[in-house]
Design a protein around this motif. Structure first.
Motif, PDB file in Angstrom:
ATOM      1  N   VAL A   1      19.784  19.551   2.217  1.00 25.34           N
ATOM      2  CA  VAL A   1      20.308  20.884   2.542  1.00 25.34           C
ATOM      3  C   VAL A   1      20.489  21.737   1.277  1.00 25.34           C
ATOM      4  N   PRO A   2      21.207  21.237   0.222  1.00 24.94           N
ATOM      5  CA  PRO A   2      21.359  22.090  -0.967  1.00 24.94           C
ATOM      6  C   PRO A   2      20.033  22.471  -1.632  1.00 24.94           C
ATOM      7  N   GLN A   3      19.032  21.575  -1.588  1.00 24.07           N
ATOM      8  CA  GLN A   3      17.727  21.922  -2.186  1.00 24.07           C
ATOM      9  C   GLN A   3      17.021  22.999  -1.350  1.00 24.07           C
ATOM     10  N   ALA A   4      17.040  22.840  -0.033  1.00 23.13           N
ATOM     11  CA  ALA A   4      16.405  23.840   0.845  1.00 23.13           C
ATOM     12  C   ALA A   4      17.114  25.188   0.693  1.00 23.13           C
ATOM     13  N   TYR A   5      18.445  25.167   0.571  1.00 19.21           N
ATOM     14  CA  TYR A   5      19.227  26.401   0.416  1.00 19.21           C
ATOM     15  C   TYR A   5      18.906  27.076  -0.918  1.00 19.21           C
ATOM     16  N   LYS A   6      18.778  26.269  -1.969  1.00 25.66           N
ATOM     17  CA  LYS A   6      18.443  26.802  -3.302  1.00 25.66           C
ATOM     18  C   LYS A   6      17.069  27.488  -3.267  1.00 25.66           C
ATOM     19  N   VAL A   7      16.119  26.841  -2.619  1.00 27.90           N
ATOM     20  CA  VAL A   7      14.763  27.402  -2.486  1.00 27.90           C
ATOM     21  C   VAL A   7      14.817  28.695  -1.670  1.00 27.90           C
ATOM     22  N   TYR A   8      15.592  28.688  -0.595  1.00 29.37           N
ATOM     23  CA  TYR A   8      15.740  29.858   0.272  1.00 29.37           C
ATOM     24  C   TYR A   8      16.307  31.038  -0.513  1.00 29.37           C
ATOM     25  N   LYS A   9      17.336  30.765  -1.327  1.00 28.04           N
ATOM     26  CA  LYS A   9      18.021  31.826  -2.067  1.00 28.04           C
ATOM     27  C   LYS A   9      17.205  32.360  -3.241  1.00 28.04           C
ATOM     28  N   THR A  10      16.616  31.433  -4.010  1.00 29.64           N
ATOM     29  CA  THR A  10      15.938  31.839  -5.257  1.00 29.64           C
ATOM     30  C   THR A  10      14.446  32.092  -5.076  1.00 29.64           C
ATOM     31  N   LYS A  11      13.849  31.525  -4.025  1.00 32.33           N
ATOM     32  CA  LYS A  11      12.394  31.539  -3.818  1.00 32.33           C
ATOM     33  C   LYS A  11      11.653  30.898  -4.987  1.00 32.33           C
ATOM     34  N   ARG A  12      12.378  30.134  -5.796  1.00 30.43           N
ATOM     35  CA  ARG A  12      11.757  29.474  -6.948  1.00 30.43           C
ATOM     36  C   ARG A  12      11.499  28.001  -6.643  1.00 30.43           C
TER      37      ARG A  12
ATOM     38  N   HIS B   1       9.007  26.292  -8.813  1.00 32.31           N
ATOM     39  CA  HIS B   1       8.109  25.895  -9.902  1.00 32.31           C
ATOM     40  C   HIS B   1       8.322  24.451 -10.370  1.00 32.31           C
ATOM     41  N   ASP B   2       9.582  24.049 -10.500  1.00 29.00           N
ATOM     42  CA  ASP B   2       9.880  22.711 -11.038  1.00 29.00           C
ATOM     43  C   ASP B   2       9.831  21.611  -9.982  1.00 29.00           C
ATOM     44  N   LEU B   3       9.632  22.010  -8.725  1.00 32.26           N
ATOM     45  CA  LEU B   3       9.536  20.999  -7.661  1.00 32.26           C
ATOM     46  C   LEU B   3       8.122  20.433  -7.634  1.00 32.26           C
ATOM     47  N   SER B   4       8.014  19.150  -7.366  1.00 33.43           N
ATOM     48  CA  SER B   4       6.710  18.505  -7.296  1.00 33.43           C
ATOM     49  C   SER B   4       6.139  18.597  -5.877  1.00 33.43           C
ATOM     50  N   ALA B   5       4.961  19.235  -5.753  1.00 33.46           N
ATOM     51  CA  ALA B   5       4.276  19.309  -4.449  1.00 33.46           C
ATOM     52  C   ALA B   5       3.942  17.899  -3.972  1.00 33.46           C
ATOM     53  N   GLY B   6       3.588  17.026  -4.920  1.00 32.48           N
ATOM     54  CA  GLY B   6       3.266  15.627  -4.598  1.00 32.48           C
ATOM     55  C   GLY B   6       4.444  14.929  -3.950  1.00 32.48           C
ATOM     56  N   MET B   7       5.652  15.182  -4.486  1.00 31.41           N
ATOM     57  CA  MET B   7       6.844  14.562  -3.919  1.00 31.41           C
ATOM     58  C   MET B   7       7.019  14.955  -2.450  1.00 31.41           C
ATOM     59  N   PHE B   8       7.012  16.271  -2.191  1.00 28.81           N
ATOM     60  CA  PHE B   8       7.345  16.730  -0.840  1.00 28.81           C
ATOM     61  C   PHE B   8       6.223  16.453   0.167  1.00 28.81           C
ATOM     62  N   THR B   9       4.978  16.355  -0.323  1.00 32.81           N
ATOM     63  CA  THR B   9       3.857  15.978   0.548  1.00 32.81           C
ATOM     64  C   THR B   9       3.988  14.514   0.972  1.00 32.81           C
ATOM     65  N   LEU B  10       4.190  13.651  -0.024  1.00 31.91           N
ATOM     66  CA  LEU B  10       4.297  12.209   0.229  1.00 31.91           C
ATOM     67  C   LEU B  10       5.552  11.912   1.065  1.00 31.91           C
ATOM     68  N   LEU B  11       6.615  12.660   0.782  1.00 34.54           N
ATOM     69  CA  LEU B  11       7.859  12.487   1.523  1.00 34.54           C
ATOM     70  C   LEU B  11       7.674  12.873   2.994  1.00 34.54           C
TER      71      LEU B  11
ATOM     72  N   LEU C   1       9.579  19.962   5.070  1.00 33.78           N
ATOM     73  CA  LEU C   1       8.440  20.842   5.378  1.00 33.78           C
ATOM     74  C   LEU C   1       8.740  22.278   4.953  1.00 33.78           C
ATOM     75  N   TYR C   2       9.985  22.711   5.139  1.00 34.78           N
ATOM     76  CA  TYR C   2      10.384  24.053   4.698  1.00 34.78           C
ATOM     77  C   TYR C   2      10.192  24.185   3.182  1.00 34.78           C
ATOM     78  N   ILE C   3      10.685  23.188   2.422  1.00 33.13           N
ATOM     79  CA  ILE C   3      10.562  23.210   0.955  1.00 33.13           C
ATOM     80  C   ILE C   3       9.088  23.194   0.556  1.00 33.13           C
ATOM     81  N   LEU C   4       8.293  22.363   1.236  1.00 35.62           N
ATOM     82  CA  LEU C   4       6.854  22.245   0.931  1.00 35.62           C
ATOM     83  C   LEU C   4       6.109  23.553   1.201  1.00 35.62           C
ATOM     84  N   ILE C   5       6.418  24.193   2.321  1.00 35.64           N
ATOM     85  CA  ILE C   5       5.778  25.480   2.668  1.00 35.64           C
ATOM     86  C   ILE C   5       6.145  26.541   1.620  1.00 35.64           C
ATOM     87  N   MET C   6       7.415  26.562   1.220  1.00 32.80           N
ATOM     88  CA  MET C   6       7.869  27.523   0.197  1.00 32.80           C
ATOM     89  C   MET C   6       7.195  27.222  -1.138  1.00 32.80           C
ATOM     90  N   LYS C   7       6.990  25.958  -1.438  1.00 33.21           N
ATOM     91  CA  LYS C   7       6.315  25.543  -2.682  1.00 33.21           C
ATOM     92  C   LYS C   7       4.871  26.072  -2.683  1.00 33.21           C
TER      93      LYS C   7
END
Lengths: 84, 84
Positions: free
Chosen positions: A20-31, A33-43, A74-80
């Motif tokens: 939740v805090p990671q998804a909220y951070k992404v929602y608020k900042t739209k940033r 960059h430092d998140l790994s697409a590989g992580m969220f895809t594999l996850l 999926l929300y974090i991955l789509i935003m990424k």
């Protein structure tokens, strides 16, 4: 309810809620960059398998926890992908 | 080994392995700005409870998967605190 069940419930709530805090951070900042697409895809891939596992075992708590985590992942991955 | 066990093993390997690309990205870039400290703190807390659950249930695969994820999560969290 025995001790190991309580421990398992705390574990499930904490690891699910942790997204939740990671998804909220992404929602608020739209940033993202430092998140790994590989992580969220594999996850997301792994969580779909946990969901299948839960359905096969008819384990409601596994189905519920992994559904919530999958939606947040999926929300974090789509935003990424969107905000590369 | 039945189907649900195979599904569970794939799920466990994928969700555990998913933290490797994120830890590697943090290691290489030293950048953690977009990562949520709240996520990795709550996740570490939850993983400790999964580990306790695995020990109580004497479930080697739960112990192994969550130990690996905990080490990677703590590494990311330490880097997050260090490279604010």
């Amino acid at each position: 309810m025995n001790t190991s069940e309580i421990v398992g419930i705390i574990a499930g709530i904490a690891t699910t809620a942790s997204f939740v805090p990671q998804a909220y951070k992404v929602y608020k900042t739209k940033r993202t960059h430092d998140l790994s697409a590989g992580m969220f895809t594999l996850l997301a891939f792994g969580l779909i398998f946990w969901l299948m596992y839960g359905i096969q075992k008819e384990a409601v708590s596994i189905i519920f926890a992994n559904s919530v985590t999958l939606v947040l992942t999926l929300y974090i991955l789509i935003m990424k992908i969107k905000h590369k």
